[in-house]
Design a protein around this motif. Sequence first.
Motif, short mmCIF file in Angstrom:
data_model
loop_
_atom_site.label_atom_id
_atom_site.label_comp_id
_atom_site.label_asym_id
_atom_site.label_seq_id
_atom_site.Cartn_x
_atom_site.Cartn_y
_atom_site.Cartn_z
N TYR A 58 -10.89 6.38 0.02
CA TYR A 58 -10.72 7.38 -1.13
C TYR A 58 -11.87 8.29 -1.00
N MET B 96 -5.66 11.45 1.49
CA MET B 96 -4.72 10.26 1.16
C MET B 96 -4.36 10.42 -0.42
N VAL C 178 -4.10 1.99 4.64
CA VAL C 178 -4.47 1.48 3.58
C VAL C 178 -4.27 -0.09 3.45
N THR D 204 -13.86 -2.09 -2.71
CA THR D 204 -12.52 -2.41 -2.02
C THR D 204 -12.21 -1.41 -0.85
N ALA E 234 0.81 -1.42 0.03
CA ALA E 234 -0.01 0.03 -0.11
C ALA E 234 1.03 1.23 0.08
N LEU F 108 -6.31 -4.12 -3.06
CA LEU F 108 -5.84 -2.98 -3.19
C LEU F 108 -6.07 -1.77 -4.31
N SER G 211 -7.24 -2.77 3.60
CA SER G 211 -7.50 -3.63 2.14
C SER G 211 -7.60 -5.07 2.74
N VAL H 238 0.45 4.26 -2.80
CA VAL H 238 0.21 5.56 -2.22
C VAL H 238 1.58 6.58 -2.58
N PRO I 244 -9.58 0.72 -0.37
CA PRO I 244 -9.16 2.20 -1.06
C PRO I 244 -10.11 2.69 -1.54
N TYR I 245 -11.11 2.07 -2.23
CA TYR I 245 -12.24 3.13 -2.87
C TYR I 245 -12.74 3.61 -1.87
N PHE J 12 -8.18 0.68 -6.52
CA PHE J 12 -8.95 1.79 -6.06
C PHE J 12 -10.53 1.88 -6.70
#
Length: 577
Positions: free
Chosen positions: A464, A577, A426, A458, A403, A452, A430, A407, A460-461, A454
């Motif tokens: 974010y 992020m 993250v 998930t 992660a 992982l 995840s 990022v 990350p989605y 985006f």
Amino acid sequence: MNIQTLLNTRIQNAMVAAGGPEGSPAIVRQSAKVQFGDYQANGIMGVAKKLKMNPRDFAQNVLEHLDLTDISDKVDIAGPGFINIFLKPEWMAQEIRRVLNDARLDVQQVSQPQTIVVDYSSPNLAKEMHVGHLRSTVIGDSVVRTLEFLGHHVIRQNHVGDWGTQFGMLLAYMERLRQESSEISMVLSDLEIFYRDAKKCFDEDESFAVRARELVVALQSGDKQCLALWNEFIDISLTHCEETYKMLGVSLKREHVMPESAYNDDLASVVTELNHQGLLTESKGAQCVFMEEFANKEGEITPVIVQKTGGGFLYSTTDLAALRFRQHTLGFDRGLYFVDARQSLHFQQIFTLGRKAGFVKPETSLEHMPFGTVMGRDGKPFKTRSGGVAKLSALLEEAQERAYTLVSSKNPDMAEEELKNIGRVVGIASVKYADLSKNRTSDYVFNWDQMLSFEGNTAPYLLYAYSRIASIVKRSETELSTIEGVISLSSIQERALAVRLLQFSEALEQVANDGMPHFMCTYLYDLAGVFMSFYEACPILTAEPEVKASRLLLAINTASTLKKGLELLGIETLERM
Ligand code: ARG
């Protein structure tokens, strides 16, 4: 506020007023399609059948007794007798106001809190936690958080395996290392290697094996020195677990550990008690319970063995003792066991036997919450690249590194410290979310790229999406408390967002009732998607002041709902992020 419950009650009452029998369910669900309204009641047909009436006629009668004018501006009869309910925007706007002013997001505590024992994580301490423990640990923890949030009295029980013959082998190995004056805590820093080496000695060295067996006997008969050695081992192993819990952000602490060994003194009396009740049968020298319920087609019964030939007790005996303790001492109303689906028969038997023996009250609910296996891409249980069992701590380290790399490439200008923290949040999120978002009972494939990503359902989605909304709110430079005015839900996107926001408590209750966090994940993913469509169609920061205020309130509500939902899943959020 729970709209589903509210509608259920109102429609059920109207059904009775229209001549239906008491207690027939209205069966209100969220509608699958917009043209069916926001909610649909499906209970009419069943009742009409009982009354030998045309369902549409009965539906018409029900509507005459149903007053939803405060919450709905349109109620339709559709198809064979469904009732479709369209919520009223003014009412929704007012409900959203209430959510905004409440740290609990207007989720009421249950009126009758239960004492709920949640048995989860529960690794065997002879080895380190591996990927197989992920599911029990993270699913159990998120259900615990949800139940506590709803106001139940939750008692965590980490039923760790700290007893049994393999400890003789481990103690013999500790003893040998001590004679060679190696630093024990160093050697135990990797339990996997320690276990492997001990096993090697046990298999290859006869005198070692003899000593290992002696130590099992000594341990079981309460030999002081032996117990001290064992305690030392258990303490180190538990410390490993705690490090993993900390990394995972799981709420289990030392005080929640109720190990198998804690029941040692109860085991003989469990067997005596079963004997008194005439439940025991001796079979090949072992003490067994044969229950009709567990007969196969040929009439052969799989017995529960509670005492082996020679007197040793088993996993089953310990679980019976635990049941009795949970009823008599902890006084539980409900027991949830988050344990691998492969132990289903074990739990069915233990629960049935526990009831027969009177260890649990008839009204106590016992629920095995089985889960599927974490699979590799090859369709077999997930292993490391070298083919070994994947240590959970190593997996979590890898998640954070991956992660971080991800990022860092997206934010080349961000300070190292912040990148590290985002990588940590993250990465952990995840792995947890990938597990929590799958239906608990099915197997799933462990896939780094997917978890992982985006895009899609998930972590990350969602993280974010949350940070984006948080930044919109921040950029608006408006103090929440100063935002006045009414929330207006004039566009379909604003309306759709409002409906979703008001369904938070329904997702929560599903998690609490079924022990299935994926309902919350699906809800949050959906909410984030509905917000994105809203944001595209309805600009916030550039809108006229009144419209801006209204949309900002919807954004704030979305952010706090996402945050609370993720928190109940056990997932940290990031403002940036
Ligand atoms: N230690 C067991 C295992 O790793 C799980 C224990 C689950 N809880 C229970 N009450 N049996 O398989």
